[in-house]
Design a protein around this motif. Structure first.
Motif, mmCIF file in Angstrom:
data_model
loop_
_atom_site.group_PDB
_atom_site.id
_atom_site.type_symbol
_atom_site.label_atom_id
_atom_site.label_comp_id
_atom_site.label_asym_id
_atom_site.label_seq_id
_atom_site.Cartn_x
_atom_site.Cartn_y
_atom_site.Cartn_z
ATOM 1 N N THR A 312 0.834 -1.194 0.000
ATOM 2 C CA THR A 312 0.000 0.000 0.000
ATOM 3 C C THR A 312 0.872 1.250 0.000
ATOM 4 O O THR A 312 1.762 1.395 0.842
ATOM 5 N N ILE A 313 0.602 2.126 -0.954
ATOM 6 C CA ILE A 313 1.325 3.386 -1.060
ATOM 7 C C ILE A 313 0.339 4.530 -0.852
ATOM 8 O O ILE A 313 -0.692 4.597 -1.537
ATOM 9 N N ALA A 314 0.633 5.410 0.088
ATOM 10 C CA ALA A 314 -0.174 6.612 0.288
ATOM 11 C C ALA A 314 0.401 7.738 -0.565
ATOM 12 O O ALA A 314 1.622 7.905 -0.646
ATOM 13 N N VAL A 315 -0.483 8.493 -1.203
ATOM 14 C CA VAL A 315 -0.050 9.626 -2.023
ATOM 15 C C VAL A 315 -0.784 10.871 -1.549
ATOM 16 O O VAL A 315 -2.018 10.905 -1.520
ATOM 17 N N TRP A 316 -0.021 11.869 -1.169
ATOM 18 C CA TRP A 316 -0.597 13.167 -0.807
ATOM 19 C C TRP A 316 -0.499 14.086 -2.013
ATOM 20 O O TRP A 316 0.589 14.419 -2.467
ATOM 21 N N GLY A 317 -1.656 14.493 -2.536
ATOM 22 C CA GLY A 317 -1.684 15.430 -3.639
ATOM 23 C C GLY A 317 -2.196 14.810 -4.914
ATOM 24 O O GLY A 317 -1.783 13.704 -5.291
ATOM 25 N N ALA A 318 -3.096 15.528 -5.597
ATOM 26 C CA ALA A 318 -3.624 15.092 -6.885
ATOM 27 C C ALA A 318 -3.423 16.161 -7.952
ATOM 28 O O ALA A 318 -3.116 15.850 -9.105
ATOM 29 N N VAL A 377 4.123 9.090 -0.473
ATOM 30 C CA VAL A 377 4.695 9.951 -1.501
ATOM 31 C C VAL A 377 3.998 11.306 -1.422
ATOM 32 O O VAL A 377 2.768 11.384 -1.542
ATOM 33 N N VAL A 378 4.760 12.371 -1.209
ATOM 34 C CA VAL A 378 4.217 13.725 -1.229
ATOM 35 C C VAL A 378 4.368 14.232 -2.660
ATOM 36 O O VAL A 378 5.462 14.573 -3.100
ATOM 37 N N ALA A 379 3.252 14.251 -3.393
ATOM 38 C CA ALA A 379 3.290 14.517 -4.830
ATOM 39 C C ALA A 379 2.859 15.932 -5.208
ATOM 40 O O ALA A 379 3.021 16.341 -6.356
ATOM 41 N N THR A 380 2.301 16.665 -4.261
ATOM 42 C CA THR A 380 1.906 18.060 -4.481
ATOM 43 C C THR A 380 2.316 18.852 -3.248
ATOM 44 O O THR A 380 2.136 18.380 -2.122
ATOM 45 N N GLY A 381 2.833 20.055 -3.466
ATOM 46 C CA GLY A 381 3.430 20.795 -2.351
ATOM 47 C C GLY A 381 2.487 21.639 -1.532
ATOM 48 O O GLY A 381 2.831 22.783 -1.171
ATOM 49 N N TRP A 382 1.305 21.123 -1.205
ATOM 50 C CA TRP A 382 0.388 21.871 -0.337
ATOM 51 C C TRP A 382 1.056 22.176 1.002
ATOM 52 O O TRP A 382 1.748 21.338 1.571
ATOM 53 N N LYS A 383 0.797 23.361 1.534
ATOM 54 C CA LYS A 383 1.407 23.781 2.791
ATOM 55 C C LYS A 383 1.063 22.824 3.931
ATOM 56 O O LYS A 383 1.890 22.546 4.804
ATOM 57 N N GLN A 384 -0.148 22.292 3.943
ATOM 58 C CA GLN A 384 -0.529 21.390 5.018
ATOM 59 C C GLN A 384 0.265 20.081 4.969
ATOM 60 O O GLN A 384 0.431 19.420 5.991
#
Length: 438
Positions: A312-318, A377-384
């Motif tokens: 399982t891979i978690a991805v933050w950002g779309a 994986v942090v794929a989008t640089g949202w401040k949160q």
């Protein structure tokens, strides 16, 4: 000035709100009844910081109106601004079907002289073609002036960019038409560059293509930095301090996306091919961008072993970048597709977007997305995401791997929480020092 802006998308809606703020009376028109109905009910169909407030101000002050009756306001207004989409055709060229449709509507409803402004991003030569098109449709030559007036907005900062542009570009064949279009922006302090139509169109394509080259250059240099265990963030800082180069667009990461750069690079390559020319530099930039996601797939494989079902891979950002809901050409989505195709479970979270995707499960929060994850994986640089509590992240995850696909995280903070940090061209400090001693 009474202005009809045709196209209520990202560019058209933002431009309409800005022109209303500058004191013009603006009819923002679109044939999409659903979109117009939403706008008439006070709902903004796109996310852009500050846009909703600006639209509300314009409508409250009776400066900004919305309608799906394009022919009516095209006929009524002396100034027509074309701000419709120019998506990529299968061969990479810009599809001008929407632009041509608007021009036909203008020609059919022409009862008096008009200035037709092309705000849409179009290939060099389109403005001259449009001027000839009106003549072929029987419009008297003295009744129409086609002017190129490209936008240079960045999603996420479009309102600021509109009121504080680096330049206002006006491409016209007559001084009178160029002066009129420049006057629409009275109240904005910025240099006005007057050129011909084709020159203005080339400036727009050239600007976006140069930015794409710059991003692909720093991404490829980041790959080389990994081979030497050098820190790309320090390298980029040093390069950017050269005033001939500048520091902007030197952020290594998963690759560029959005509504402009990928489309405009493809269109300029195709435009050149139509003249029997090849743009090798742009072709190389596009290739680097297309292969950038695979760099991160390889990193995950190196750390976790073969990517397979049960993992399982978690991805933050779309979205393709932070502070927008634009998913067009998003490398975050490409990464999710790659992982899902390998059988991995993908749990994802984005503050604004959760598109239906095979093999991707969307979480209600960034922490919920971490449940049972072998890696994040942090794929989008949202401040949160940048400001996440990494101790809490560690407790929520099954594994310890954090892949920073935007090079935006504080490596020390991530590692102090007991997590394993992987960026692009960002070795551990110990590795950098060892490399210098070798």
């Amino acid at each position: 000035m009474d202005i009809c802006v045709v196209g209520a998308g990202y560019v058209g809606l933002t431009t309409s709100a800005v022109l209303a703020k500058l004191g013009h009376t603006v009819w923002c028109c679109d044939r999409d009844d659903i979109k117009i109905s939403s706008l008439l009910n006070g709902h903004i169909p796109i996310f852009e910081p500050g846009l909703e407030e600006l639209v509300q101000q314009g409508t409250k002050n009776n400066r900004l109106f919305f309608s799906s009756d394009v022919p009516l306001y095209v006929e009524k207004c002396p100034v027509i601004m074309v701000a419709v989409g120019t998506p990529s055709a299968p061969d990479g060229t810009a599809d001008l079907v929407y632009v041509k449709s608007v021009l036909l509507t203008v020609a059919n409803g022409m009862q008096e002289p008009k200035t037709v402004i092309i705000k849409s991003t179009v290939p060099p030569g389109t403005g001259d073609w449009a001027q000839d098109f009106f003549l072929r449709r029987g419009v008297p030559k003295e009744w129409v002036e086609v002017v190129s007036n490209p936008e240079f907005l960045r999603e996420g900062t479009a309102i600021h960019d509109s009121f504080h542009p680096d330049r206002i570009l006006v491409g016209a064949s007559s001084v009178q038409a160029g002066t009129l279009v420049a006057s629409l922006y009275d109240g904005i302090s910025a240099p006005v560059l007057h050129t011909g139509r084709t020159e203005a169109e080339m400036i727009k394509y050239g600007s976006n293509s140069f930015l794409a080259v710059k991003l692909s250059f720093i991404n490829e240099l980041a790959r080389l930095c990994e081979a030497f265990r050098a820190d790309i963030t320090e390298v980029a800082k040093g390069i950017g301090m050269d005033e001939r180069i500048g520091a902007r667009f030197l952020q290594a990461g998963i690759g560029y996306g959005g509504s402009c750069l990928p489309k405009d690079v493809s269109a300029l390559i195709a435009t050149a091919a139509g003249k029997g020319m090849g743009l090798k530099l742009l072709e190389a930039a596009a290739y680097v961008n297309e292969t950038q996601v695979q760099v991160y797939v390889t990193k995950l494989t190196r750390e976790l072993g073969a990517l397979k079902p049960g993992m399982t891979i978690a991805v933050w950002g779309a979205a393709f970048k932070e502070n927008t809901d634009d998913l067009r050409y998003s490398k975050a989505l490409v990464l999710m597709e790659e992982l899902a195709a390998k059988g991995c479970g993908v749990t994802a979270y984005d503050p604004l977007s959760s598109p239906d995707m095979d093999g991707v499960q969307w979480a209600a929060s960034q922490l919920e997305a971490l449940a049972g994850a072998d890696a994040l994986v942090v794929a989008t640089g949202w401040k949160q995401f940048v400001d996440a509590d990494w101790q809490v992240v560690k407790a929520a995850m099954k594994g310890k791997l954090v892949v920073d696909a935007r090079n935006v995280l504080d490596r020390a903070a991530v590692e102090e929480a007991g997590l394993h940090y992987i960026g692009l061209g960002r070795p551990r400090k110990r590795e950098t020092e060892m490399s210098a001693a070798d």
